[in-house]
Design a protein around this motif. Sequence first.
Motif, PDB file in Angstrom:
ATOM      1  N   TYR A  89      10.828 -18.578  19.925  1.00 20.27           N
ATOM      2  CA  TYR A  89       9.524 -19.123  20.324  1.00 20.27           C
ATOM      3  C   TYR A  89       8.896 -19.886  19.165  1.00 20.27           C
ATOM      4  O   TYR A  89       8.370 -20.994  19.335  1.00 20.27           O
ATOM      5  N   ILE A  90       8.942 -19.304  17.977  1.00 21.74           N
ATOM      6  CA  ILE A  90       8.346 -19.933  16.799  1.00 21.74           C
ATOM      7  C   ILE A  90       9.032 -21.260  16.494  1.00 21.74           C
ATOM      8  O   ILE A  90       8.378 -22.265  16.201  1.00 21.74           O
ATOM      9  N   ARG A  91      10.361 -21.283  16.567  1.00 16.72           N
ATOM     10  CA  ARG A  91      11.096 -22.516  16.301  1.00 16.72           C
ATOM     11  C   ARG A  91      10.714 -23.607  17.295  1.00 16.72           C
ATOM     12  O   ARG A  91      10.579 -24.780  16.926  1.00 16.72           O
ATOM     13  N   ASP A  92      10.511 -23.230  18.560  1.00 14.35           N
ATOM     14  CA  ASP A  92      10.236 -24.208  19.609  1.00 14.35           C
ATOM     15  C   ASP A  92       8.779 -24.697  19.615  1.00 14.35           C
ATOM     16  O   ASP A  92       8.495 -25.762  20.151  1.00 14.35           O
ATOM     17  N   HIS A  93       7.869 -23.909  19.023  1.00 10.09           N
ATOM     18  CA  HIS A  93       6.448 -24.221  19.156  1.00 10.09           C
ATOM     19  C   HIS A  93       5.739 -24.534  17.844  1.00 10.09           C
ATOM     20  O   HIS A  93       4.526 -24.781  17.843  1.00 10.09           O
ATOM     21  N   SER A  94       6.451 -24.522  16.721  1.00  7.11           N
ATOM     22  CA  SER A  94       5.794 -24.767  15.439  1.00  7.11           C
ATOM     23  C   SER A  94       6.761 -25.445  14.480  1.00  7.11           C
ATOM     24  O   SER A  94       7.920 -25.698  14.820  1.00  7.11           O
ATOM     25  N   SER A  95       6.257 -25.713  13.286  1.00  9.01           N
ATOM     26  CA  SER A  95       7.096 -26.191  12.183  1.00  9.01           C
ATOM     27  C   SER A  95       7.135 -25.127  11.098  1.00  9.01           C
ATOM     28  O   SER A  95       6.938 -25.401   9.908  1.00  9.01           O
ATOM     29  N   CYS A  96       7.360 -23.887  11.508  1.00  5.89           N
ATOM     30  CA  CYS A  96       7.236 -22.734  10.625  1.00  5.89           C
ATOM     31  C   CYS A  96       8.116 -22.863   9.382  1.00  5.89           C
ATOM     32  O   CYS A  96       9.316 -23.146   9.476  1.00  5.89           O
ATOM     33  N   GLU A  97       7.505 -22.620   8.239  1.00  6.13           N
ATOM     34  CA  GLU A  97       8.218 -22.543   6.970  1.00  6.13           C
ATOM     35  C   GLU A  97       8.208 -21.123   6.423  1.00  6.13           C
ATOM     36  O   GLU A  97       9.195 -20.657   5.850  1.00  6.13           O
ATOM     37  N   LYS A  98       7.065 -20.441   6.593  1.00 11.32           N
ATOM     38  CA  LYS A  98       6.932 -19.063   6.119  1.00 11.32           C
ATOM     39  C   LYS A  98       6.577 -18.156   7.300  1.00 11.32           C
ATOM     40  O   LYS A  98       5.676 -18.472   8.077  1.00 11.32           O
ATOM     41  N   LEU A  99       7.289 -17.039   7.398  1.00 14.46           N
ATOM     42  CA  LEU A  99       7.051 -16.079   8.479  1.00 14.46           C
ATOM     43  C   LEU A  99       6.777 -14.703   7.877  1.00 14.46           C
ATOM     44  O   LEU A  99       7.525 -14.235   7.020  1.00 14.46           O
ATOM     45  N   VAL A 100       5.713 -14.057   8.341  1.00 10.04           N
ATOM     46  CA  VAL A 100       5.436 -12.665   7.985  1.00 10.04           C
ATOM     47  C   VAL A 100       5.536 -11.827   9.256  1.00 10.04           C
ATOM     48  O   VAL A 100       4.916 -12.159  10.275  1.00 10.04           O
ATOM     49  N   VAL A 101       6.340 -10.769   9.197  1.00  7.05           N
ATOM     50  CA  VAL A 101       6.573  -9.901  10.358  1.00  7.05           C
ATOM     51  C   VAL A 101       5.885  -8.560  10.124  1.00  7.05           C
ATOM     52  O   VAL A 101       6.078  -7.933   9.076  1.00  7.05           O
ATOM     53  N   VAL A 102       5.086  -8.127  11.101  1.00  8.28           N
ATOM     54  CA  VAL A 102       4.396  -6.846  11.026  1.00  8.28           C
ATOM     55  C   VAL A 102       4.651  -6.083  12.319  1.00  8.28           C
ATOM     56  O   VAL A 102       5.142  -6.639  13.302  1.00  8.28           O
ATOM     57  N   GLU A 103       4.303  -4.799  12.323  1.00 12.58           N
ATOM     58  CA  GLU A 103       4.532  -3.945  13.482  1.00 12.58           C
ATOM     59  C   GLU A 103       3.213  -3.548  14.127  1.00 12.58           C
ATOM     60  O   GLU A 103       2.231  -3.250  13.429  1.00 12.58           O
ATOM     61  N   ALA A 104       3.199  -3.478  15.453  1.00 10.51           N
ATOM     62  CA  ALA A 104       1.981  -3.178  16.206  1.00 10.51           C
ATOM     63  C   ALA A 104       1.521  -1.740  16.057  1.00 10.51           C
ATOM     64  O   ALA A 104       0.383  -1.417  16.402  1.00 10.51           O
ATOM     65  N   VAL A 105       2.384  -0.857  15.555  1.00 11.30           N
ATOM     66  CA  VAL A 105       2.037   0.565  15.490  1.00 11.30           C
ATOM     67  C   VAL A 105       1.574   0.982  14.091  1.00 11.30           C
ATOM     68  O   VAL A 105       1.520   2.167  13.780  1.00 11.30           O
TER      69      VAL A 105
END
Length: 221
Positions: A89-105
């Motif tokens: 989704y990120i690749r298709d909708h942005s020009s992302c260079e930096k990604l931070v992944v977090v958890e909902a819990v």
Amino acid sequence: MKKTDKNIIMITCGGTGQRFGADTPKQYQLLMGKPVVAYVIEACKRSRKADAILVVAAPAYHDLLRQYGVDVTAGGEVLNQSKRNGFDYIRDHSSCEKLVVVEAVRPFLMESVVDDVFDLLDEYEAISCAKKMIDTIAKHGTWVLDREQYYTMNPPQGFRFPLIDRHFRSDSVFTESIQQLPETTKVFLKFDVPYFEKITYPEDFEKAQALLEYRGKHTLN
């Protein structure tokens, strides 16, 4: 999310809460009057570095999540599939260079930590928060293990997006994303982060409330 967005936060929110033992997954259970995931989204929205936030979750909860002004996409049956869906989704909708992944819990997420991870990605290709072992550890067959050689890896985690997007496989036996990267990847372990706790069991809610009340009386961000 816009095609010009370069700094993205992705919240993994697809867990079913089997260990929690309730019909509603733990990330949507109320903690002091609002869903657990709301604390995570609010911290992400306070980030000074993020351009957009994506939540990867079961479609049944998309309308709820959109109320917080975030992008949403469908999760998979397992964590790695959810991550792959999010990366696509990120690749298709942005020009992302930096990604931070977090958890909902993990409702104790601090926006200052998210911003630190974004900044570290200027120098490093992947970042993981980490925690040193504080208890004695043992192994079947030996009593002697040096706990200084061991640590846990925890979110938030950061990635140069083109790198993780290229190497991540949803069918990998590794659920830790960094383990899928080449061994030559320049990785930084960030050990100076408090409050890694996550909601796993019903009794964790009482502890979470106590900690949130404590944080409300002290400036920690």
